[in-house]
Enzyme design. Structure first.
Site, PDB file in Angstrom:
ATOM      1  N   ILE A  78     -20.913  -0.340  17.843  1.00 22.23           N
ATOM      2  CA  ILE A  78     -22.295  -0.464  17.321  1.00 22.23           C
ATOM      3  C   ILE A  78     -22.446  -2.390  16.970  1.00 22.23           C
ATOM      4  O   ILE A  78     -22.494  -3.177  16.382  1.00 22.23           O
ATOM      5  CB  ILE A  78     -23.031   0.075  16.044  1.00 22.23           C
ATOM      6  N   ALA A  79     -24.066  -1.976  17.941  1.00 22.12           N
ATOM      7  CA  ALA A  79     -24.490  -3.870  18.409  1.00 22.12           C
ATOM      8  C   ALA A  79     -25.946  -3.934  19.096  1.00 22.12           C
ATOM      9  O   ALA A  79     -26.460  -2.910  19.590  1.00 22.12           O
ATOM     10  CB  ALA A  79     -23.441  -4.577  19.441  1.00 22.12           C
ATOM     11  N   GLU A 112     -14.970   1.359  10.955  1.00 18.91           N
ATOM     12  CA  GLU A 112     -14.418  -1.149  10.779  1.00 18.91           C
ATOM     13  C   GLU A 112     -15.440  -1.691  10.726  1.00 18.91           C
ATOM     14  O   GLU A 112     -16.051  -1.947  11.457  1.00 18.91           O
ATOM     15  CB  GLU A 112     -13.064  -0.928  11.346  1.00 18.91           C
ATOM     16  N   ASN A 117     -19.518  -9.622   6.856  1.00 18.33           N
ATOM     17  CA  ASN A 117     -21.253  -9.128   7.265  1.00 18.33           C
ATOM     18  C   ASN A 117     -21.252  -8.576   6.509  1.00 18.33           C
ATOM     19  O   ASN A 117     -21.847  -6.933   7.129  1.00 18.33           O
ATOM     20  CB  ASN A 117     -20.758  -8.411   9.125  1.00 18.33           C
ATOM     21  N   TYR A 124     -24.501   0.275   6.577  1.00 12.85           N
ATOM     22  CA  TYR A 124     -23.316   1.630   5.863  1.00 12.85           C
ATOM     23  C   TYR A 124     -24.101   2.121   4.915  1.00 12.85           C
ATOM     24  O   TYR A 124     -23.796   3.643   4.526  1.00 12.85           O
ATOM     25  CB  TYR A 124     -22.101   1.387   6.706  1.00 12.85           C
TER      26      TYR A 124
END
Length: 178
Positions: A78-79, A112, A117, A124
């Protein structure tokens, strides 16, 4: 095609998107970027994969992917490009991946995330993920990966009855590549 208030369109990733996604991958994750063929391989596995892009003005500004082999779903990537962080793109992508995991019968969603970060980790946690393990030196530059899990419950709720999506949208720059 669903659109956000600032003109971002969320849709399934296509083979035509792969060159742009690959360029973003190389830019956003220089030490751990997936090779181009990995995206092509992932997109060819419809029965166990779902990949999305966020697009604004014809440019891809975010992407995400999920692998689901019942009963486990795994956020593969995911970015969101830095210029578009803080607009809810990451939250929308994550919400859609969680919805897809539910549709595919997953009991848990795993991912992961880099130990260095905290912004992604906070996203999350807001979604109900909890850290369950550490993979030491997982990333090529030696940074640990935190393994996080979201337990899915019946009828679109987490096991504790909380809603499956975050109340306030916030993006992320990565979940880490599997």
């Amino acid at each position: 095609m669903p659109t956000s208030s600032d003109g971002v369109v969320f849709r399934d990733m296509t083979l035509e998107d792969v060159p742009a996604v690959d360029a973003l991958e190389q830019r956003l994750f220089p030490a751990d970027a997936w090779p181009l063929h990995m995206f092509l391989s992932e997109l060819s596995q419809h029965e166990t994969r779902r990949y999305l892009v966020a697009e604004r003005g014809g440019d891809i500004v975010g992407y995400a992917g999920l692998m689901c082999i019942e009963p486990i779903a795994d956020v593969q990537t995911i970015a969101v490009v830095p210029e578009f962080e803080g607009r809810g793109i990451g939250s929308t992508l994550l919400t859609r991946l969680i919805e897809e995991a539910r549709l595919r019968g997953a009991a848990d969603v795993l991912l992961e995330v880099r130990a260095d970060n905290p912004r992604a980790q906070q996203l999350y946690v807001r979604f109900g993920f909890e850290q369950i393990h550490v993979r030491r030196g997982y990333y090529r530059d030696g940074v640990d990966a935190l393994i996080m899990r979201l337990q899915l419950g019946p009828e679109g709720a987490l096991d504790d009855g909380a809603p499956a999506h975050a109340p306030a949208p916030h993006p992320t720059t990565e979940a880490g590549q599997a």
